[in-house]
Design a protein around this motif. Sequence first.
Motif, PDB file in Angstrom:
ATOM      1  N   VAL A  46       0.834  -1.207   0.000  1.00 59.45           N
ATOM      2  CA  VAL A  46       0.000   0.000   0.000  1.00 59.45           C
ATOM      3  C   VAL A  46       0.866   1.253   0.000  1.00 59.45           C
ATOM      4  O   VAL A  46       0.628   2.200  -0.745  1.00 59.45           O
ATOM      5  N   LEU A  47       1.903   1.272   0.857  1.00 57.13           N
ATOM      6  CA  LEU A  47       2.795   2.424   0.921  1.00 57.13           C
ATOM      7  C   LEU A  47       3.524   2.649  -0.398  1.00 57.13           C
ATOM      8  O   LEU A  47       3.698   3.779  -0.852  1.00 57.13           O
ATOM      9  N   ARG A  48       3.945   1.550  -1.016  1.00 53.44           N
ATOM     10  CA  ARG A  48       4.645   1.669  -2.296  1.00 53.44           C
ATOM     11  C   ARG A  48       3.726   2.242  -3.363  1.00 53.44           C
ATOM     12  O   ARG A  48       4.111   3.125  -4.139  1.00 53.44           O
ATOM     13  N   LYS A  49       2.468   1.768  -3.390  1.00 54.38           N
ATOM     14  CA  LYS A  49       1.505   2.285  -4.367  1.00 54.38           C
ATOM     15  C   LYS A  49       1.184   3.755  -4.085  1.00 54.38           C
ATOM     16  O   LYS A  49       1.043   4.565  -5.008  1.00 54.38           O
ATOM     17  N   GLN A  50       1.080   4.104  -2.772  1.00 54.36           N
ATOM     18  CA  GLN A  50       0.787   5.485  -2.424  1.00 54.36           C
ATOM     19  C   GLN A  50       1.916   6.420  -2.830  1.00 54.36           C
ATOM     20  O   GLN A  50       1.677   7.504  -3.377  1.00 54.36           O
ATOM     21  N   ARG A  51       3.166   6.003  -2.577  1.00 56.20           N
ATOM     22  CA  ARG A  51       4.312   6.830  -2.982  1.00 56.20           C
ATOM     23  C   ARG A  51       4.368   6.980  -4.498  1.00 56.20           C
ATOM     24  O   ARG A  51       4.664   8.054  -5.020  1.00 56.20           O
ATOM     25  N   ASN A  52       4.068   5.912  -5.194  1.00 55.51           N
ATOM     26  CA  ASN A  52       4.067   5.956  -6.664  1.00 55.51           C
ATOM     27  C   ASN A  52       2.990   6.918  -7.157  1.00 55.51           C
ATOM     28  O   ASN A  52       3.216   7.716  -8.075  1.00 55.51           O
ATOM     29  N   TRP A  53       1.815   6.872  -6.499  1.00 55.98           N
ATOM     30  CA  TRP A  53       0.722   7.778  -6.893  1.00 55.98           C
ATOM     31  C   TRP A  53       1.098   9.226  -6.610  1.00 55.98           C
ATOM     32  O   TRP A  53       0.813  10.124  -7.407  1.00 55.98           O
ATOM     33  N   GLU A  54       1.739   9.482  -5.449  1.00 57.61           N
ATOM     34  CA  GLU A  54       2.159  10.845  -5.105  1.00 57.61           C
ATOM     35  C   GLU A  54       3.193  11.373  -6.081  1.00 57.61           C
ATOM     36  O   GLU A  54       3.173  12.543  -6.456  1.00 57.61           O
ATOM     37  N   ARG A  55       4.124  10.502  -6.522  1.00 63.30           N
ATOM     38  CA  ARG A  55       5.108  10.938  -7.522  1.00 63.30           C
ATOM     39  C   ARG A  55       4.444  11.295  -8.838  1.00 63.30           C
ATOM     40  O   ARG A  55       4.789  12.291  -9.478  1.00 63.30           O
ATOM     41  N   GLN A  56       3.478  10.492  -9.244  1.00 61.17           N
ATOM     42  CA  GLN A  56       2.759  10.778 -10.491  1.00 61.17           C
ATOM     43  C   GLN A  56       1.983  12.090 -10.385  1.00 61.17           C
ATOM     44  O   GLN A  56       1.969  12.898 -11.319  1.00 61.17           O
ATOM     45  N   LEU A  57       1.341  12.316  -9.218  1.00 64.97           N
ATOM     46  CA  LEU A  57       0.584  13.546  -9.017  1.00 64.97           C
ATOM     47  C   LEU A  57       1.503  14.768  -9.039  1.00 64.97           C
ATOM     48  O   LEU A  57       1.195  15.794  -9.662  1.00 64.97           O
ATOM     49  N   ALA A  58       2.669  14.666  -8.361  1.00 65.09           N
ATOM     50  CA  ALA A  58       3.626  15.770  -8.363  1.00 65.09           C
ATOM     51  C   ALA A  58       4.149  16.055  -9.765  1.00 65.09           C
ATOM     52  O   ALA A  58       4.332  17.212 -10.152  1.00 65.09           O
ATOM     53  N   ALA A  59       4.385  14.998 -10.535  1.00 65.14           N
ATOM     54  CA  ALA A  59       4.863  15.165 -11.909  1.00 65.14           C
ATOM     55  C   ALA A  59       3.817  15.881 -12.763  1.00 65.14           C
ATOM     56  O   ALA A  59       4.141  16.747 -13.573  1.00 65.14           O
ATOM     57  N   LYS A  60       2.523  15.542 -12.561  1.00 64.46           N
ATOM     58  CA  LYS A  60       1.454  16.187 -13.320  1.00 64.46           C
ATOM     59  C   LYS A  60       1.343  17.663 -12.953  1.00 64.46           C
ATOM     60  O   LYS A  60       1.173  18.519 -13.826  1.00 64.46           O
ATOM     61  N   LYS A  61       1.452  17.971 -11.637  1.00 69.79           N
ATOM     62  CA  LYS A  61       1.395  19.369 -11.209  1.00 69.79           C
ATOM     63  C   LYS A  61       2.553  20.167 -11.783  1.00 69.79           C
ATOM     64  O   LYS A  61       2.382  21.297 -12.236  1.00 69.79           O
ATOM     65  N   SER A  62       3.744  19.580 -11.754  1.00 63.09           N
ATOM     66  CA  SER A  62       4.917  20.254 -12.309  1.00 63.09           C
ATOM     67  C   SER A  62       4.746  20.515 -13.796  1.00 63.09           C
ATOM     68  O   SER A  62       5.099  21.586 -14.300  1.00 63.09           O
ATOM     69  N   LYS A  63       4.186  19.537 -14.485  1.00 59.93           N
ATOM     70  CA  LYS A  63       3.975  19.689 -15.932  1.00 59.93           C
ATOM     71  C   LYS A  63       2.976  20.803 -16.211  1.00 59.93           C
ATOM     72  O   LYS A  63       3.151  21.602 -17.137  1.00 59.93           O
ATOM     73  N   ARG A  64       1.891  20.862 -15.388  1.00 57.96           N
ATOM     74  CA  ARG A  64       0.901  21.915 -15.575  1.00 57.96           C
ATOM     75  C   ARG A  64       1.506  23.296 -15.327  1.00 57.96           C
ATOM     76  O   ARG A  64       1.221  24.248 -16.047  1.00 57.96           O
ATOM     77  N   ARG A  65       2.360  23.404 -14.278  1.00 56.31           N
ATOM     78  CA  ARG A  65       3.025  24.688 -14.014  1.00 56.31           C
ATOM     79  C   ARG A  65       3.908  25.101 -15.178  1.00 56.31           C
ATOM     80  O   ARG A  65       3.928  26.271 -15.571  1.00 56.31           O
ATOM     81  N   GLU A  66       4.643  24.145 -15.732  1.00 55.56           N
ATOM     82  CA  GLU A  66       5.513  24.458 -16.870  1.00 55.56           C
ATOM     83  C   GLU A  66       4.695  24.927 -18.067  1.00 55.56           C
ATOM     84  O   GLU A  66       5.081  25.866 -18.765  1.00 55.56           O
ATOM     85  N   GLU A  67       3.551  24.263 -18.300  1.00 57.36           N
ATOM     86  CA  GLU A  67       2.698  24.649 -19.428  1.00 57.36           C
ATOM     87  C   GLU A  67       2.138  26.052 -19.228  1.00 57.36           C
ATOM     88  O   GLU A  67       2.075  26.848 -20.179  1.00 57.36           O
ATOM     89  N   LYS A  68       1.734  26.379 -17.976  1.00 57.47           N
ATOM     90  CA  LYS A  68       1.223  27.723 -17.700  1.00 57.47           C
ATOM     91  C   LYS A  68       2.302  28.776 -17.912  1.00 57.47           C
ATOM     92  O   LYS A  68       2.048  29.848 -18.474  1.00 57.47           O
ATOM     93  N   GLN A  69       3.530  28.490 -17.452  1.00 57.90           N
ATOM     94  CA  GLN A  69       4.633  29.434 -17.631  1.00 57.90           C
ATOM     95  C   GLN A  69       4.952  29.636 -19.103  1.00 57.90           C
ATOM     96  O   GLN A  69       5.232  30.757 -19.538  1.00 57.90           O
TER      97      GLN A  69
END
Length: 310
Positions: A46-69
């Motif tokens: 469960v922890l491994r899946k949660q960390r993987n999900w958090e990394r994916q979410l952070a990557a998506k947020k970073s990508k959205r910020r880059e697109e906005k910039q």
Amino acid sequence: MEDIGSGVCEMQLKGVSDVMDLLQIDVDTDVEDRPGRQHAAYSKNVLRKQRNWERQLAAKKSKRREEKQKKKLNREQDSGASTGNPQFTKRVMKAITKERLAEAQSTGLKLCVDLSMTDSMSDKEVSRLAGQLRRLYGSNKKATRPFHLFLTDLREDSRLYRECIRMNDGFLNYTMDITEESCLDLFPPEAVVYLTPDAEEALETVDADKVYILGGLVDESIQKKLSFTRARELSVLTARLPIDEYMVKKNNTKNFHSKILAINQVFDILLTFCNTGSWTEALQEWFPQGKGFIVEPDEAPPLLVSPAQT
């Protein structure tokens, strides 16, 4: 003998029973440990899946910020291209303004605000003057060719000095010369031109060899010729804005007409004239409509000659 054999058998059976009990304990312990191990393994998954999900979410947020910039940068570039002016960040604009003001202190036209008359002003008038000084400095910051500004006769123990610090953020960091000395302590009398509405001669041009003085005065009681009297005390040349030469009285219900302007209004007129070479344009843009004067209709702005034609 039979009793001995029976006792031996009982002892053997008891030993076997003890061994079985021990085995049972081991078995039970093993059985009890298995769910714990399964739970631990489950928690790790469960922890491994949660960390993987958090990394994916952070990557998506970073990508959205880059697109906005990228979109913001593209909009700024498109805006700059359409207006013909490059777009700069606030930090860059602040640095450019600071450099321009610093350059003006060595090469700019000189203008002093004479603050020697504030003792006769009310607290309300002093506050108004502090606000006018802020607006004057703001106009100079925005100017393409700013003036080298001086605030003279400004004592640190004066009401105006305290009011300027209270009302104007960063007043002590203004790029101007603030001094307790008078204008004649800084410049020779023959170089000084005191601007006052009561002067006889109209100002025709702004000379780089002259130092122009504005009387730092807010007079709600309308005492006449205060700045003119101050100029006479200093024995310096006087001049007025060419209002009579370029403007006419406008009919109004109150029949009110005044040539008395705030120091920041006079300064804005001077700045515009220095940039355009046109008194008509300067007065039309900055002379307050409520003063009862308008630019003479027959006075058209002069034609500007391009460098290629000169």
